[in-house]
Design a protein around this motif. Sequence first.
Motif, mmCIF file in Angstrom:
data_model
loop_
_atom_site.group_PDB
_atom_site.id
_atom_site.type_symbol
_atom_site.label_atom_id
_atom_site.label_comp_id
_atom_site.label_asym_id
_atom_site.label_seq_id
_atom_site.Cartn_x
_atom_site.Cartn_y
_atom_site.Cartn_z
ATOM 1 N N VAL A 11 4.002 6.459 8.850
ATOM 2 C CA VAL A 11 4.906 6.540 7.711
ATOM 3 C C VAL A 11 6.233 5.942 8.142
ATOM 4 O O VAL A 11 6.754 6.291 9.202
ATOM 5 N N SER A 12 6.765 5.041 7.328
ATOM 6 C CA SER A 12 8.058 4.437 7.632
ATOM 7 C C SER A 12 8.865 4.303 6.351
ATOM 8 O O SER A 12 8.350 3.843 5.333
ATOM 9 N N VAL A 13 10.123 4.719 6.404
ATOM 10 C CA VAL A 13 11.083 4.502 5.328
ATOM 11 C C VAL A 13 12.148 3.606 5.940
ATOM 12 O O VAL A 13 12.812 4.005 6.893
ATOM 13 N N GLN A 14 12.268 2.389 5.418
ATOM 14 C CA GLN A 14 13.057 1.374 6.104
ATOM 15 C C GLN A 14 13.709 0.416 5.115
ATOM 16 O O GLN A 14 13.195 0.205 4.023
ATOM 17 N N ILE A 87 1.901 4.141 5.259
ATOM 18 C CA ILE A 87 2.795 4.119 4.108
ATOM 19 C C ILE A 87 4.129 3.557 4.582
ATOM 20 O O ILE A 87 4.728 4.081 5.521
ATOM 21 N N ILE A 88 4.560 2.497 3.932
ATOM 22 C CA ILE A 88 5.889 1.937 4.196
ATOM 23 C C ILE A 88 6.617 1.896 2.859
ATOM 24 O O ILE A 88 6.097 1.359 1.874
ATOM 25 N N HIS A 89 7.795 2.482 2.815
ATOM 26 C CA HIS A 89 8.604 2.470 1.594
ATOM 27 C C HIS A 89 9.990 1.991 1.976
ATOM 28 O O HIS A 89 10.599 2.504 2.909
ATOM 29 N N ARG A 90 10.473 1.012 1.261
ATOM 30 C CA ARG A 90 11.797 0.466 1.549
ATOM 31 C C ARG A 90 12.876 1.228 0.795
ATOM 32 O O ARG A 90 12.615 1.874 -0.211
ATOM 33 N N HIS A 91 14.082 1.117 1.293
ATOM 34 C CA HIS A 91 15.248 1.659 0.597
ATOM 35 C C HIS A 91 16.362 0.615 0.673
ATOM 36 O O HIS A 91 16.255 -0.371 1.395
ATOM 37 N N GLY A 92 17.401 0.834 -0.114
ATOM 38 C CA GLY A 92 18.497 -0.121 -0.180
ATOM 39 C C GLY A 92 18.410 -0.929 -1.466
ATOM 40 O O GLY A 92 17.667 -0.581 -2.388
ATOM 41 N N LEU A 94 17.262 -4.032 -3.540
ATOM 42 C CA LEU A 94 16.184 -5.016 -3.534
ATOM 43 C C LEU A 94 16.265 -5.855 -4.800
ATOM 44 O O LEU A 94 16.654 -5.367 -5.857
ATOM 45 N N GLU A 95 15.829 -7.098 -4.699
ATOM 46 C CA GLU A 95 15.869 -8.023 -5.828
ATOM 47 C C GLU A 95 14.471 -8.213 -6.410
ATOM 48 O O GLU A 95 13.469 -7.942 -5.733
ATOM 49 N N PRO A 96 14.389 -8.693 -7.658
ATOM 50 C CA PRO A 96 13.069 -8.964 -8.247
ATOM 51 C C PRO A 96 12.221 -9.841 -7.323
ATOM 52 O O PRO A 96 12.707 -10.818 -6.750
ATOM 53 N N GLY A 97 10.966 -9.428 -7.165
ATOM 54 C CA GLY A 97 10.037 -10.122 -6.276
ATOM 55 C C GLY A 97 9.946 -9.514 -4.897
ATOM 56 O O GLY A 97 8.991 -9.767 -4.166
ATOM 57 N N ASP A 98 10.953 -8.714 -4.501
ATOM 58 C CA ASP A 98 10.912 -8.061 -3.194
ATOM 59 C C ASP A 98 9.829 -6.980 -3.164
ATOM 60 O O ASP A 98 9.565 -6.331 -4.174
ATOM 61 N N LYS A 99 9.256 -6.786 -1.985
ATOM 62 C CA LYS A 99 8.291 -5.709 -1.802
ATOM 63 C C LYS A 99 9.044 -4.385 -1.657
ATOM 64 O O LYS A 99 10.041 -4.319 -0.931
ATOM 65 N N ILE A 100 8.545 -3.349 -2.349
ATOM 66 C CA ILE A 100 9.144 -2.010 -2.273
ATOM 67 C C ILE A 100 8.304 -1.097 -1.399
ATOM 68 O O ILE A 100 8.827 -0.379 -0.559
ATOM 69 N N VAL A 101 7.000 -1.096 -1.624
ATOM 70 C CA VAL A 101 6.138 -0.105 -0.992
ATOM 71 C C VAL A 101 4.811 -0.733 -0.598
ATOM 72 O O VAL A 101 4.324 -1.654 -1.256
ATOM 73 N N LEU A 102 4.263 -0.223 0.500
ATOM 74 C CA LEU A 102 2.919 -0.591 0.938
ATOM 75 C C LEU A 102 2.162 0.692 1.247
ATOM 76 O O LEU A 102 2.660 1.549 1.986
ATOM 77 N N VAL A 103 0.992 0.811 0.663
ATOM 78 C CA VAL A 103 0.075 1.911 0.985
ATOM 79 C C VAL A 103 -1.217 1.272 1.454
ATOM 80 O O VAL A 103 -1.785 0.425 0.764
ATOM 81 N N LEU A 104 -1.654 1.668 2.643
ATOM 82 C CA LEU A 104 -2.931 1.215 3.195
ATOM 83 C C LEU A 104 -3.780 2.429 3.510
ATOM 84 O O LEU A 104 -3.287 3.390 4.114
ATOM 85 N N THR A 105 -5.035 2.379 3.111
ATOM 86 C CA THR A 105 -5.991 3.421 3.479
ATOM 87 C C THR A 105 -7.234 2.739 4.033
ATOM 88 O O THR A 105 -7.676 1.724 3.518
ATOM 89 N N ALA A 106 -7.772 3.318 5.087
ATOM 90 C CA ALA A 106 -8.967 2.772 5.722
ATOM 91 C C ALA A 106 -10.030 3.857 5.785
ATOM 92 O O ALA A 106 -9.733 5.023 6.040
ATOM 93 N N SER A 107 -11.263 3.448 5.523
ATOM 94 C CA SER A 107 -12.388 4.374 5.553
ATOM 95 C C SER A 107 -13.661 3.596 5.866
ATOM 96 O O SER A 107 -13.689 2.369 5.780
ATOM 97 N N ARG A 108 -14.701 4.332 6.185
ATOM 98 C CA ARG A 108 -16.006 3.692 6.363
ATOM 99 C C ARG A 108 -16.542 3.171 5.035
ATOM 100 O O ARG A 108 -17.309 2.225 5.007
ATOM 101 N N HIS A 109 -16.119 3.822 3.940
ATOM 102 C CA HIS A 109 -16.641 3.480 2.610
ATOM 103 C C HIS A 109 -15.502 3.210 1.639
ATOM 104 O O HIS A 109 -14.483 3.891 1.654
#
Length: 160
Positions: A11-14, A87-92, A94-109
Amino acid sequence: MADAGGIPTHVSVQPDDFDIGEEIERLARGNRDIGAVVSFTGLVREMTTDGEISAMELEHWPGMTEKALSDIAREATARWPLDGVRIIHRHGKLEPGDKIVLVLTASRHRAAAFEAAEFLMDYLKTRAPFWKKEHSARGGRWVDARECDDAAADRWSGQD
């Protein structure tokens, strides 16, 4: 890296941007049992229901926010058979087109990875301790959660 019951979580808030490909590589590195990685990337939109915006400003409470995101990641790993969560969530500002958040989940299925990612996004959209302010030619406006977002998050209540 946090650990949720033996499952690698991060988890990162950056304020800084992130590279989606690098984050997927970090998540899956060394685990050949992963059969699916689901990713969600949220972007700043230029147009909202209230018109055009020039920027979005995200504020958070350091320490509290990271703990809240770690807690929800732990809940996801308890509900689904996951092999990793990022989970990465940005703060500060941000302009249109910038990435705000990333959620990644990994599983066998794939089903578990998709459901867990959706669960995490519903939580982030409605209950994570972030405050969002949209900036436009008319000035700044704080953004409230929408009823449809609350309804999406409520469907996970009471599920084990």
